[in-house]
Design an enzyme around this catalytic site. Structure first.
Site, PDB file in Angstrom:
ATOM      1  N   GLY A  69      54.283  21.512  11.559  1.00 47.73           N
ATOM      2  CA  GLY A  69      53.325  20.639  10.911  1.00 47.73           C
ATOM      3  C   GLY A  69      52.508  21.385   9.888  1.00 47.73           C
ATOM      4  O   GLY A  69      52.785  22.535   9.549  1.00 47.73           O
TER       5      GLY A  69
ATOM      6  N   GLY B  90      59.647  21.284  15.386  1.00 48.46           N
ATOM      7  CA  GLY B  90      59.212  21.055  14.010  1.00 48.46           C
ATOM      8  C   GLY B  90      58.032  21.927  13.651  1.00 48.46           C
ATOM      9  O   GLY B  90      57.547  22.712  14.459  1.00 48.46           O
TER      10      GLY B  90
ATOM     11  N   LYS C   4      51.318  21.483  19.749  1.00 47.66           N
ATOM     12  CA  LYS C   4      51.236  22.076  18.422  1.00 47.66           C
ATOM     13  C   LYS C   4      50.484  23.395  18.512  1.00 47.66           C
ATOM     14  O   LYS C   4      49.328  23.446  18.930  1.00 47.66           O
ATOM     15  CB  LYS C   4      50.562  21.144  17.424  1.00 47.66           C
ATOM     16  CG  LYS C   4      50.534  21.725  16.000  1.00 47.66           C
ATOM     17  CD  LYS C   4      50.202  20.684  14.951  1.00 47.66           C
ATOM     18  CE  LYS C   4      48.751  20.309  14.989  1.00 47.66           C
ATOM     19  NZ  LYS C   4      48.385  19.446  13.830  1.00 47.66           N
TER      20      LYS C   4
ATOM     21  N   ASP D 136      46.204  13.431   4.657  1.00 48.09           N
ATOM     22  CA  ASP D 136      47.524  13.971   4.316  1.00 48.09           C
ATOM     23  C   ASP D 136      48.614  12.959   4.679  1.00 48.09           C
ATOM     24  O   ASP D 136      49.554  13.280   5.402  1.00 48.09           O
ATOM     25  CB  ASP D 136      47.760  15.300   5.026  1.00 48.09           C
ATOM     26  CG  ASP D 136      48.934  16.079   4.415  1.00 48.09           C
ATOM     27  OD1 ASP D 136      49.149  15.959   3.189  1.00 48.09           O
ATOM     28  OD2 ASP D 136      49.623  16.803   5.159  1.00 48.09           O
TER      29      ASP D 136
END
Length: 433
Positions: free
Chosen positions: A20, A18, A40, A137
């Site tokens: 981010g 994914g 990440k 967020d």
């Protein structure tokens, strides 16, 4: 970075899973502890001009912030690493899919399920707030749904610990525009009430199928709409809608804190009343304060919105006149109604009416009435039952919000289509039914 690359001598990248807010997320294997982790990678296009130093500092700061939070409904951060000038965050690997994907596949969720997920996320955010951490967020893309149906809040990459310096600057608005709070879209610093609003926007999307401000490819136009607080009237009714409208109040002072949001959402998920007295309110900037309310027969200006308030004693149609020093024997009103024009636009407005039980005992039914201004009609009423005779309007309770405990409140709302611009809010009358 390529597959099979080893980060910091121990994290072997396996595949991308994914992307981010700040970079690409990899599934990786921790060869030292023999476990699967998520890594990440902060991408160069998110770095500042003096990268990589600032980027590494930012990643280290993010890791410190996120590692302070340990909660079953928040993704755990294990480590921060650096490889060839590129920072990496090492996190719990969670087989899951974002709420965004779930909604795209299955459409809007039932109210009970939305309340259940919302209570879980609110519990994690409440713990974060208690530790001085803002998320900044909260969106459907950052809510992960696990295989057993649990929700976890992810990507504290935009987090900001109160008391730590910010790494953004130059007037940059941080967050996803469709889920920002009005005050942040208007250029103010985010605070705890901003997370509350963004949670409300996320859950509204899960319930209604679209964000409260809609979607717009023109992000500037969307931000302006958010700053004005022009939410789309919900199509659904019920106790969850009432709670969400509280989270989505334009004035941050009028929103519950995150712990209270968790309590209300958990109550709805369990089929209990979410409307209790003593709701905690969040601190708000003093610059937003306005004139105090004028009770009975007047127009009130509060937080930039027009409101008409009238108190009634039982079934009597006579208003309780204001007095400077009421005697101890003065009759106490049964309920109060506050008619508030929350948003205006050419040809219409969004109206929210709050009903409060002013008694020391529970109220088992209520009715609010007022006279429509000339050329006005009501559309899309939610959280109430409408009866109209000419320009005289009556809205009464539904089954789920008929009973209010002492000091308890509920809210209904509607769209008022009008041929005239501006004008004062009508005076609303509340009585027991």
């Amino acid at each position: 970075m390529d597959r099979n690359a080893v980060i910091a001598g121990r994290y072997r990248l396996e595949r991308k899973v994914g992307r981010g807010a700040m970079g690409v997320v990899w599934r990786a294997h921790d060869e030292r502890l023999d476990r699967t982790v998520a890594v990440k990678q902060l991408l160069p296009d998110t770095w500042s001009d003096d990268a990589p130093f600032r980027s590494i500092v930012r990643a280290m700061r993010e890791a410190r912030v996120a590692a302070r939070l340990e909660h079953p409904h928040a993704v755990t951060v294990y480590d921060v690493a650096e490889q060839d000038g590129t920072p990496f965050l090492v996190m719990e690997f969670l087989p899951s899919r974002p709420l965004t994907e779930l909604l795209a596949d299955d459409g809007p969720l039932p109210a009970g399920r939305v309340a259940e997920l919302g209570a879980q996320i609110a519990s994690a955010l409440a713990a974060a707030h208690e530790n001085g951490i803002l998320h900044r967020d909260v969106t459907p893309n950052n809510v992960l749904i696990t295989g057993d149906g649990q929700a976890k809040i992810a990507d504290f990459g935009l987090s900001h610990a109160m008391g730590e310096g910010t790494m953004t600057g130059g007037g940059l608005v941080v967050g996803t525009p469709a889920y920002l709070s009005p005050e942040v879209a208007d250029g103010e610093e985010p605070g705890y009430p901003s997370d509350v609003f963004s949670l409300g926007s996320t859950l509204y999307t899960a319930l209604e199928g679209a964000p409260p401000f809609g979607t717009d490819a023109n992000q500037i136009a969307l931000l302006k709409r958010v700053a004005r607080g022009e939410i789309t009237a919900p199509r659904t009714t019920g106790p969850l809608t009432d709670v969400l409208l509280r989270l989505l109040r334009r004035d941050p002072r009028e929103r519950p804190d995150m712990a209270e949001a968790e309590r209300m959402l958990a109550a709805v998920a369990d089929g209990r009343s979410a409307i209790l007295s003593g709701t905690k309110r969040l601190p708000a900037p003093t610059r937003r304060s306005r004139l105090p309310f004028v009770i009975a027969g007047g127009v009130v200006v509060a937080g930039g919105a027009l409101a008409g308030i009238l108190l009634f004693d039982g079934d009597s149609p006579e208003a309780v006149a204001p007095v400077a020093a009421p005697s101890p024997s003065a009759a106490k009103p049964v309920c109060e109604a506050r008619y508030e024009i929350a948003n205006r636009w050419p040809g219409g407005s969004e109206v929210r009416v709050s009903v409060r039980n002013a008694q020391d005992t529970r109220l088992t039914g209520w009715e609010v009435s007022w006279t429509l201004p000339p050329g006005t009609r009501i559309a899309n009423l939610w959280n109430g039952s409408l009866a109209q005779d000419g320009d005289r309007v009556r809205v009464s309770e539904l089954d789920w919000n008929a009973v209010l405990p002492a000091g308890g409140t509920t809210t209904f709302g509607f769209i008022a289509a009008t041929e005239q611009e501006g004008g004062d809010a009508p005076v609303a009358v509340c009585r027991s039914s």
